[in-house]
Design a protein around this motif. Structure first.
Motif, PDB file in Angstrom:
ATOM      1  N   GLU B 102     -12.405 -68.306 -67.559  1.00  0.00           N
ATOM      2  CA  GLU B 102     -13.356 -68.287 -66.427  1.00  0.00           C
ATOM      3  C   GLU B 102     -12.905 -67.287 -65.369  1.00  0.00           C
ATOM      4  OE1 GLU B 102     -16.248 -69.744 -66.233  1.00  0.00           O
ATOM      5  OE2 GLU B 102     -16.016 -70.770 -68.159  1.00  0.00           O
ATOM      6  N   THR B 103     -11.589 -67.254 -65.131  1.00  0.00           N
ATOM      7  CA  THR B 103     -11.064 -66.319 -64.137  1.00  0.00           C
ATOM      8  C   THR B 103     -11.354 -64.872 -64.566  1.00  0.00           C
ATOM      9  OG1 THR B 103      -9.307 -67.896 -63.697  1.00  0.00           O
ATOM     10  CG2 THR B 103      -9.006 -65.662 -62.841  1.00  0.00           C
ATOM     11  N   GLN B 105     -13.779 -63.913 -66.441  1.00  0.00           N
ATOM     12  CA  GLN B 105     -15.208 -63.657 -66.239  1.00  0.00           C
ATOM     13  C   GLN B 105     -15.514 -63.398 -64.779  1.00  0.00           C
ATOM     14  OE1 GLN B 105     -17.692 -66.688 -67.940  1.00  0.00           O
ATOM     15  NE2 GLN B 105     -16.972 -66.259 -70.016  1.00  0.00           N
ATOM     16  N   LEU B 106     -14.883 -64.218 -63.906  1.00  0.00           N
ATOM     17  CA  LEU B 106     -15.102 -64.048 -62.470  1.00  0.00           C
ATOM     18  C   LEU B 106     -14.661 -62.652 -62.021  1.00  0.00           C
ATOM     19  CD1 LEU B 106     -15.591 -65.060 -59.565  1.00  0.00           C
ATOM     20  CD2 LEU B 106     -13.260 -65.947 -59.579  1.00  0.00           C
ATOM     21  N   ALA B 109     -16.920 -60.024 -63.341  1.00  0.00           N
ATOM     22  CA  ALA B 109     -18.191 -60.042 -62.618  1.00  0.00           C
ATOM     23  C   ALA B 109     -18.027 -59.413 -61.243  1.00  0.00           C
ATOM     24  CB  ALA B 109     -18.695 -61.474 -62.478  1.00  0.00           C
TER      25      ALA B 109
END
Lengths: 123, 328
Positions: B102-103, B105-106, B109
């Motif tokens: 998730e990190t 992806q963050l 992004a």
């Protein structure tokens, strides 16, 4: 001392160590976990990571019950797991929001480009 | 010491009721390394994340934390620690691997957002420029349209003005034509009136005025005073129509020789001419001709007929002064 007596003491000792690894309630960890959960909720975890935040809350509840039952080691583990769940919920919420922002940005760029094209066509 | 002996001793003691199952349990837990499903699953997740370039690039720290936690789990498992400890760390490692994903992806992004913001600013600038271009083009078009409309308006006004003038001129011309026609008509009326006054009769040769025998004394060329009225009328007519000339023709009856009558007819015509010249008519407008006994107007068998034959005829020319001669 006979061998089985030594073994017996050993077993008891292990049992004691296992059962009474901690002798004080992990209040600090519970407080921290609670804070991480709150942060996650503020970041929108209910929308972006509902399963993870639910898991964290359940485990935090179980940890508190374990404290009540004086099972401090169990409480510590539950608190640690709840915390990592809440951290994952935070990460999911943040990345989800960022993805959304990216999508909005892309859309806005697309719209603007379409407008340029339209302007050039009507010239 | 013989291990069998130990077992034997154990079986003899009361404590063996609790100790033996515990021993069996301990052997079971720490026995030959069986796979722990949760540790296996955590290891698989971690390995997959480590193969993912994006995670390696965008979340190296989180991935490292997952790895360290997984290592703890693995060591506990290798040390044959209790299952719950191994699984606790395996769980933490697995969740940390997810956090690393998730990190990543963050961060990816966010990186795209930064780039996107720059692009958006550029595109916005382009939009403003294209809008400015469009506005300018529109203004240009509007200006051209206004100019062409103004030109059209001016042309229309000029055209209207021309039409008005043309109409006015046409109207004036019509008025002039009408007046000309009216004048012509009046002139025609006047001529008709004069001709009527002259007591002239229209013939193929034109207007012919006959001065009768009664105007002349027998065998003489001089006129009676009665003929003076006719001469006055003729003079007035010739004065009013200066374009018209006259031919004066003299005729006699058949009394006397032909040569005498020819002479007499000429003299009579000449007498009329002299009278007109005396009254102010230009000599050039008057021609004379004597025909004697030719062209009798009536039979010479009776005195009445002979009187009609003793005459002078005045033929009035057309407007251009032309007279058709008598055809023999």
């Amino acid at each position: 001392m006979k061998l089985y007596q030594k073994l017996f003491i050993c077993v008891i000792g292990i049992g004691l160590l296992t059962a009474c690894g901690s002798t004080s309630p992990p209040n600090q960890q519970l407080t921290e976990t609670q804070m991480v959960i709150q942060q996650a909720e503020q970041l929108g975890a209910d929308d972006y990571a509902p399963l993870e935040i639910r898991e964290a809350k359940i485990k935090l509840g179980l940890a508190r019950e374990a404290v009540e039952a004086k099972e401090f080691d169990k409480a510590i583990r539950l608190a640690e797991q709840a915390r990592v769940d809440a951290e994952l919920a935070q990460a999911k919420a943040q990345s989800g929001k960022a993805e959304k922002t990216v999508a909005e940005l892309r859309e806005s760029i697309r719209v603007l480009k379409a407008e340029i094209e339209r302007n050039q066509r009507t010239n | 010491m013989n291990p069998l002996r130990i077992l034997y001793d154990l079986l003899l003691t009361k404590a063996s009721y609790t100790i033996i199952p515990m021993l069996i349990l301990m052997v079971g837990c720490g026995g030959p390394p069986a796979q722990n499903p949760l540790l296996t699953s955590a290891t698989e997740e971690y390995n997959a994340a480590k193969q993912d370039d994006m995670v390696v690039r965008f979340a190296p720290v989180a991935l490292k934390e997952a790895e360290e936690t997984l290592e703890i789990s693995r060591e506990l498992w290798t040390a044959k620690a209790d299952k719950s400890s191994v699984e606790h760390y395996a769980y933490l490692a697995k969740q940390k691997t997810f956090i690393a994903r998730e990190t990543a992806q963050l961060n990816a992004a966010n990186s795209e957002i930064s780039r996107g913001e720059v692009e958006r600013q550029q595109v916005l600038l382009e939009v403003r420029r294209s809008e400015a271009d469009r506005s300018e083009a529109r203004a240009q078009r509007a200006l051209l349209e206004a100019q062409s409309e103004r030109t059209l308006a001016v042309e229309a006004r000029e055209s209207a003005e021309q039409s008005r003038q043309t109409a006015m001129e046409a109207s004036q011309r019509a008025e002039e034509s009408r007046q000309t026609a009216m004048e012509a008509s009046q002139r025609a009326d006047l001529l008709a009136q004069r001709v009527n006054e002259l007591e002239a009769r229209p013939t193929d040769r034109g207007l012919v005025l006959t001065l009768g025998d009664v105007l002349f004394e027998f065998g003489k060329a001089t006129m009676h005073s009665d003929g003076m009225k006719s001469m006055e009328n003729l003079t007035t007519f010739l004065q009013q129509y200066p374009g018209r000339n006259i031919l004066i023709e003299g005729f006699t009856d058949n009394i006397g020789s032909e040569a005498y009558n020819l002479e007499l007819s000429r003299n009579r015509a000449n007498s009329v001419k002299s009278d007109l010249v005396n009254r102010g008519i230009a000599e050039s407008r008057i021609r004379i001709r004597g025909y004697g006994i030719q062209y009798p107007a009536a039979s010479n068998a009776t005195e009445d007929g002979r009187q009609k034959n003793r005459r002078v005829e005045v033929i009035i020319s057309d407007q251009e002064g032309n007279i058709v001669d008598r055809i023999r």
